[in-house]
Each structure stands twice: as structure tokens, then as C-alpha cells.
Write an enzyme that holds these catalytic residues in place. Structure first.
Site, PDB file in Angstrom:
ATOM      1  N   LYS A   1       2.524   4.262  -2.502  1.00 50.89           N
ATOM      2  CA  LYS A   1       1.555   3.182  -2.251  1.00 50.89           C
ATOM      3  C   LYS A   1       1.130   3.069  -0.781  1.00 50.89           C
ATOM      4  O   LYS A   1      -0.004   2.722  -0.496  1.00 50.89           O
ATOM      5  CB  LYS A   1       2.135   1.841  -2.687  1.00 50.89           C
TER       6      LYS A   1
ATOM      7  N   ASP B   1      -2.232  -6.067  -6.836  1.00 51.65           N
ATOM      8  CA  ASP B   1      -0.992  -6.835  -7.041  1.00 51.65           C
ATOM      9  C   ASP B   1      -1.191  -8.316  -6.719  1.00 51.65           C
ATOM     10  O   ASP B   1      -0.683  -9.188  -7.429  1.00 51.65           O
ATOM     11  CB  ASP B   1       0.141  -6.288  -6.151  1.00 51.65           C
TER      12      ASP B   1
END
Ligand code: ATR
Length: 286
Positions: free
Chosen positions: A63, A100
Site C-alpha cells: 500500500k 479506507d
């Protein structure tokens, strides 16, 4: 074509999530788990446009590593310092996004109708990547005050400095009970309470009776923290919804359709979860 870049990815529930929505909307397509070793990451990302990918999700451990490969970074991904969705345009250019934060807030709003960030204080347990996404989400939503408590206080201080907002303060890990007195929202972003991990020692008795307790751990679905919240009559929000809501914008990018997180999807994914090995928190991707 869409997929998931990670290492490993075989455990992932993402293919099931997107397959469910594809079936609901009658969409033909493929969602491919792409197990890419860290030293092959750049090569793999560069190959995606010529292979016909509209985009990919990104999970651990890539990520942060994909950030420098992006032509553009969405401001939320920039603030979080991590990308969990790469959008690929018709010219093969990459935009790094992070869903997220929106997944966290969307699930909170769906679970607690009428929840308001303004006039409220939140206590965040943990200071890793998940904590950072949750802090960015709450700051973007307009929270008045954020307190971060982490086992290693220096890490919480680094996170607070990186977010650089006067609304943020840091509390010692041992002070997590005492600072919870005026807190409207408690979020566990640590791995404590997850299957196979030590429990989270937290006492909710000082929290106001209308407070919300959100645990981003989703295995087990009802952690000891959420069970304690329910016993006290506080609103308990589990991590599975965050996991599903963070997929909404990805599916929209891939197909042009914004899917819903409804009860039948939740039941479908609970069944999948009960067969899958327990792994991690919602912010690490399904
Ligand atoms: P993520 O990116 O998912 O947030 P991470 O960066 O590994 O994962 O962070 C895990 C979090 O769980 C951290 O806040 C970690 O605390 P430290 O930064 O002090 O390590 C917390 N954590 C893990 N095990 C813990 C334990 N036994 N007690 C307290 N906190 C713990």
C-alpha cells in the site's frame, strides 16, 4: 479486468465481494488475485494497462510502496500516505486513491444514523496504517477533537505530527481509560482482540452513555470490546462493514455502478468469513 495486488493474496475475500456485486448487477468481468513479490511490484504495476486492467486494489505489503509509482495521488491517499486503489485511465496513467477512510465513515453513518462528527471527540487506539486512515476520515468529516493512544507513544506522536492538526493530541497507553471520559467515539485500530492475538484491555465504564464503540477487527465479528460496549448499552460497530464499504468506490471505478452494502451482502460475506482463515483488520483489505 480488475484485481488485487498483494503478497500473499490467496486468503483474500475481495474476489467474492466483487463477484457478488457483479452477479447482482449482471456484469461480465474478472477480478484476479495478483500475488506479486515486493521486488516485482513496479514491473507488475507497469504491466497493468497493457493487460487491460481498468484498475486494481492494493493490499499488504504494497500500500505504501505503490505511492511513488502513481502519476497522481488523490488528496485522501496523500494524507493517508497509502494507496488501496489504483485507477487506470484510457491513456494508461495511474491515479492512487484510498477508500479506507470513506469505508470507515460510510459504515459508521450506516450503523449509527444521525452520527455527527462536529461537536464530538474521538479516541483512537493504535497508530499504524489503519489508525492513520481512521484519523484522516474523522478529520475530513469534521471531528472536533482526536486523541491517539498507542502502546509505543512515540509512534502516536509521529502520527500526530504527520497529520499536523491542532485538533489532535496524544495520550499515554496507560491513560486510555481516564481520557475516555468525554469521548463520543472510541475506535480500536490495533490488532488486539483479533482471533489469535492478545485481547484488548479496555474499560468502557467512563464513556458517555450515548457513545459509539467501533472495532475495525472483523474476526471475530463481535470482539470482546464490542461485547463490553453492548453490555453497557453503547452502540457497537464491527469491522466487517468497513471492509465492504471500502470496496464500493472500487467497484464503481471498475464498472460505473455504485453498489450497495445491504443485509444480504453482509450475510453472504459472513458465511465466506466463517470458512476463511482469520487474518487482519478491515483497513488491510478483504
Ligand atoms: P496496521 O497498518 O493495520 O495499523 P500495524 O502498523 O502493524 O498495522 O499496527 C498495529 C497496531 O496494533 C499498532 O498500533 C500496534 O502498537 P505499536 O505501534 O505500539 O506496536 C498495536 N499493537 C499490536 N500489538 C499490540 C499489543 N500487544 N499491545 C498494544 N498494542 C498493540
Amino acid at each position: 479486468m480488475a484485481g488485487l495486488l498483494g503478497w500473499p493474496v490467496s486468503h483474500s475475500l475481495s474476489p467474492r465481494l466483487y463477484a457478488y456485486w457483479r452477479q447482482v448487477h449482471g456484469i461480465d468481468g474478472h477480478y484476479v488475485p495478483l500475488a506479486v513479490r515486493p521486488d516485482h511490484l513496479e514491473q507488475a504495476v507497469r504491466a497493468l494497462p497493457v493487460l487491460g486492467f481498468r484498475g486494481v486494489n492494493v493490499t499488504v505489503p504494497h500500500k505504501e510502496a505503490v505511492v511513488p509509482l502513481m502519476g497522481r495521488l488523490h488528496p485522501t491517499a496523500q494524507a493517508i500516505g497509502a494507496v488501496n486503489l489504483i485507477a487506470i485511465d484510457a491513456k494508461g496513467r495511474f491515479e492512487g486513491r484510498n477508500t479506507d477512510a470513506e469505508g470507515f465513515i460510510a459504515h459508521l453513518r450506516q450503523s449509527v444514523p444521525g452520527w455527527k462528527a462536529t461537536g464530538s471527540a474521538a479516541l483512537i487506539l493504535g497508530a499504524g496504517g489503519a489508525a492513520r486512515a481512521v484519523c484522516v476520515a474523522l478529520l475530513e468529516a469534521g471531528i472536533d477533537r482526536l486523541i491517539i493512544a498507542n502502546r509505543h507513544t512515540d509512534r502516536a506522536e509521529r502520527l500526530a505530527r504527520a497529520l499536523d492538526q491542532p485538533r489532535i493530541s496524544v495520550a499515554g497507553w496507560a491513560d486510555r481509560f481516564s481520557v475516555s471520559r468525554d469521548i463520543g467515539l472510541l475506535v480500536n485500530t490495533t490488532s488486539l482482540g483479533m482471533t489469535g492475538q492478545p485481547g484488548l484491555d479496555m474499560n468502557l465504564s467512563l464513556m458517555p452513555t450515548d457513545a459509539v464503540v467501533y472495532d475495525i477487527v472483523y474476526a471475530p465479528l463481535k470482539t470482546e470490546l464490542l461485547a463490553q460496549a453492548e453490555r453497557r448499552g453503547l452502540q457497537a460497530v464491527d469491522g466487517l462493514g468497513m471492509l465492504l464499504h471500502q470496496g464500493v468506490s472500487s467497484f464503481e471505478l471498475y464498472t460505473g455502478i455504485r453498489p450497495r452494502v445491504d443485509d444480504s451482502l453482509i450475510e453472504h460475506m459472513k458465511a465466506a468469513l466463517s470458512k476463511a482463515p482469520a487474518r487482519t483488520t478491515a483497513a488491510e483489505g478483504p
